[in-house]
Design a protein around this motif. Structure first.
Motif, mmCIF file in Angstrom:
data_model
loop_
_atom_site.group_PDB
_atom_site.id
_atom_site.type_symbol
_atom_site.label_atom_id
_atom_site.label_comp_id
_atom_site.label_asym_id
_atom_site.label_seq_id
_atom_site.Cartn_x
_atom_site.Cartn_y
_atom_site.Cartn_z
ATOM 1 N N ARG A 243 -23.126 -17.728 77.055
ATOM 2 C CA ARG A 243 -23.759 -16.996 78.153
ATOM 3 C C ARG A 243 -23.111 -17.384 79.469
ATOM 4 O O ARG A 243 -22.607 -18.498 79.623
ATOM 5 C CB ARG A 243 -25.267 -17.276 78.217
ATOM 6 N N PRO A 244 -23.120 -16.490 80.463
ATOM 7 C CA PRO A 244 -22.591 -16.839 81.775
ATOM 8 C C PRO A 244 -23.516 -17.834 82.464
ATOM 9 O O PRO A 244 -24.729 -17.833 82.250
ATOM 10 C CB PRO A 244 -22.579 -15.499 82.519
ATOM 11 N N ILE A 245 -22.942 -18.705 83.299
ATOM 12 C CA ILE A 245 -23.729 -19.705 84.018
ATOM 13 C C ILE A 245 -23.908 -19.238 85.454
ATOM 14 O O ILE A 245 -22.952 -19.220 86.229
ATOM 15 C CB ILE A 245 -23.038 -21.081 83.994
ATOM 16 N N PRO A 246 -25.113 -18.842 85.851
ATOM 17 C CA PRO A 246 -25.319 -18.399 87.234
ATOM 18 C C PRO A 246 -25.190 -19.558 88.210
ATOM 19 O O PRO A 246 -25.387 -20.717 87.850
ATOM 20 C CB PRO A 246 -26.757 -17.851 87.223
ATOM 21 N N LEU A 247 -24.875 -19.233 89.449
ATOM 22 C CA LEU A 247 -24.670 -20.265 90.464
ATOM 23 C C LEU A 247 -25.896 -21.141 90.652
ATOM 24 O O LEU A 247 -25.768 -22.331 90.949
ATOM 25 C CB LEU A 247 -24.281 -19.606 91.798
ATOM 26 N N ARG A 248 -27.098 -20.566 90.478
ATOM 27 C CA ARG A 248 -28.315 -21.340 90.708
ATOM 28 C C ARG A 248 -28.465 -22.509 89.732
ATOM 29 O O ARG A 248 -29.220 -23.442 89.987
ATOM 30 C CB ARG A 248 -29.540 -20.436 90.617
ATOM 31 N N GLU A 249 -27.752 -22.439 88.583
ATOM 32 C CA GLU A 249 -27.855 -23.516 87.595
ATOM 33 C C GLU A 249 -26.923 -24.680 87.891
ATOM 34 O O GLU A 249 -27.138 -25.781 87.392
ATOM 35 C CB GLU A 249 -27.536 -22.980 86.191
ATOM 36 N N LEU A 250 -25.878 -24.450 88.666
ATOM 37 C CA LEU A 250 -24.879 -25.490 88.877
ATOM 38 C C LEU A 250 -25.457 -26.791 89.433
ATOM 39 O O LEU A 250 -25.058 -27.881 88.985
ATOM 40 C CB LEU A 250 -23.764 -24.963 89.786
ATOM 41 N N PRO A 251 -26.386 -26.746 90.397
ATOM 42 C CA PRO A 251 -26.944 -28.016 90.885
ATOM 43 C C PRO A 251 -27.588 -28.861 89.794
ATOM 44 O O PRO A 251 -27.527 -30.099 89.854
ATOM 45 C CB PRO A 251 -27.981 -27.564 91.920
ATOM 46 N N SER A 252 -28.186 -28.217 88.787
ATOM 47 C CA SER A 252 -28.837 -28.990 87.727
ATOM 48 C C SER A 252 -27.836 -29.780 86.896
ATOM 49 O O SER A 252 -28.201 -30.763 86.252
ATOM 50 C CB SER A 252 -29.646 -28.057 86.820
ATOM 51 N N PHE A 253 -26.569 -29.367 86.909
ATOM 52 C CA PHE A 253 -25.519 -30.112 86.213
ATOM 53 C C PHE A 253 -24.846 -31.124 87.137
ATOM 54 O O PHE A 253 -24.506 -32.230 86.717
ATOM 55 C CB PHE A 253 -24.464 -29.150 85.661
#
Length: 338
Positions: A243-253
């Motif tokens: 699945r594509p990773i939306p920008l909003r998820e990047l901080p959680s990584f």
């Protein structure tokens, strides 16, 4: 969806083969105390009992007398699943047996408001653009600061569509469930994130305050939370597969590693009197840590102190970083859905 066939341990309802409006599906393993409280709350639903069924997919060997007694209140089916299988496998197995037009996936440690089922039905039936609904979380009677934090984070967005919903209560059409091929059985954790992300491609995910639940098994203390977050973090990378990773998820990584490494290097810099490094890494660790803490403090208001908000992230970020690292190898070798 799972193709495994398991024999029911118990199938007591005289009308078990009649199609229902709602099928409650509850995966379970271990002690039954909170499961029985969950069933108590289902028994109190304002929806007529002949309109719903409860399917428990248990990884226990036997059905207790206490559990079997609920057969007198509603259609109850208990299916055994091997304890080596994931929670997603149990949910999919329950869905395979369900006769309901709607599926209500519950964890075995939630206490539902009496109007839960009717509100969920009304929400989806009167809003064709929605694909899934969930109820808000409320605190238990004697909630600890950590439980209050968890509840506040869960309720950060209410009465609106959201990008993700936790698996504790998920209500959707069985047809929608089939369209996304069920839960991802290759994930040990984060399966709800993956699943609701897939469902969101078919309609909105709505988080409502018109009904609620209490999470009986909510984290109460920080030490056990640290261990749980390490476990929860192990599917972080695997959950992004396919699945594509939306920008909003990047901080959680990124943020858990930035804070954790920043704090470690800061301490080493202070230990070896490296002032310049100490200043740099105090900013690297401190800026996101302070930003998240202030946001959390705003959410919890006067219910939780600033210290406990800071303490939460000082535990959460390192645990998530460790869990992600531990799960990295499994994520690389796991490349199939189911």
């Amino acid at each position: 969806m799972s193709s495994d066939v398991n024999s029911p341990i118990s199938n007591s309802a005289s009308n078990a083969n009649t199609h229902k409006v709602v099928s409650f599906i509850i995966p379970h393993k271990g002690r039954e105390t909170m499961l029985l409280q969950t069933l108590d709350s289902i028994k109190q639903q304002t929806l007529d009992a002949d309109k719903f069924e409860v399917i428990i997919v248990s990884q226990n060997e036997n059905v207790s007398q206490g559990l079997a007694e609920y057969e007198q209140y509603f259609s109850l089916i208990v299916i055994h699943n091997d304890d080596a299988n994931s929670i997603s496998h149990s949910r999919n197995l329950g869905a395979d047996k369900a006769t309901g037009t709607y599926l209500a996936f519950l964890d075995a440690d939630v206490c539902l408001a009496a109007n839960y089922t009717e509100v969920m039905l009304h929400t989806l039936q009167h809003s064709p653009s929605l694909a899934l609904a969930a109820a808000m979380q409320i605190n238990s009677e004697h909630a600890t600061p950590l439980e209050r934090i968890r509840t506040a984070l869960s309720n950060a967005e209410l009465d609106t569509t959201v990008s993700f919903l936790p698996g504790r209560n998920l209500f959707l059409l069985k047809d929608t469930f089939a369209r996304v091929n069920g839960f991802p059985e290759h994930l040990l954790t984060c399966e709800d994130y993956y699943f609701t992300g897939q469902v969101s491609e078919h309609g909105g995910l709505y988080y409502t305050s018109e009904t609620h639940y209490v999470h009986l098994g909510e984290d109460k203390a920080f030490a056990p939370m640290f261990k749980k977050e390490i476990w929860r973090g192990q599917s972080n990378i695997a959950s992004t597969s396919g699945r594509p990773i939306p920008l909003r998820e990047l901080p959680s990584f990124i943020v858990p590693f930035a804070v954790t490494l920043g704090l470690i290097i800061l301490l080493l810099s202070l230990l070896y009197s490296r002032t310049n490094f100490a200043i740099i890494f105090s900013l690297i660790a401190g800026a996101p840590l302070l930003a998240y803490t202030l946001r959390l403090k705003k959410l919890v208001g006067n219910d939780v102190s600033f210290f406990n908000c800071l303490r939460f992230y000082l535990v959460y970020f390192p645990a998530r970083a460790i869990g992600t690292l531990l799960g990295a190898r499994g994520a690389v070798t796991t490349n199939t859905h189911k």
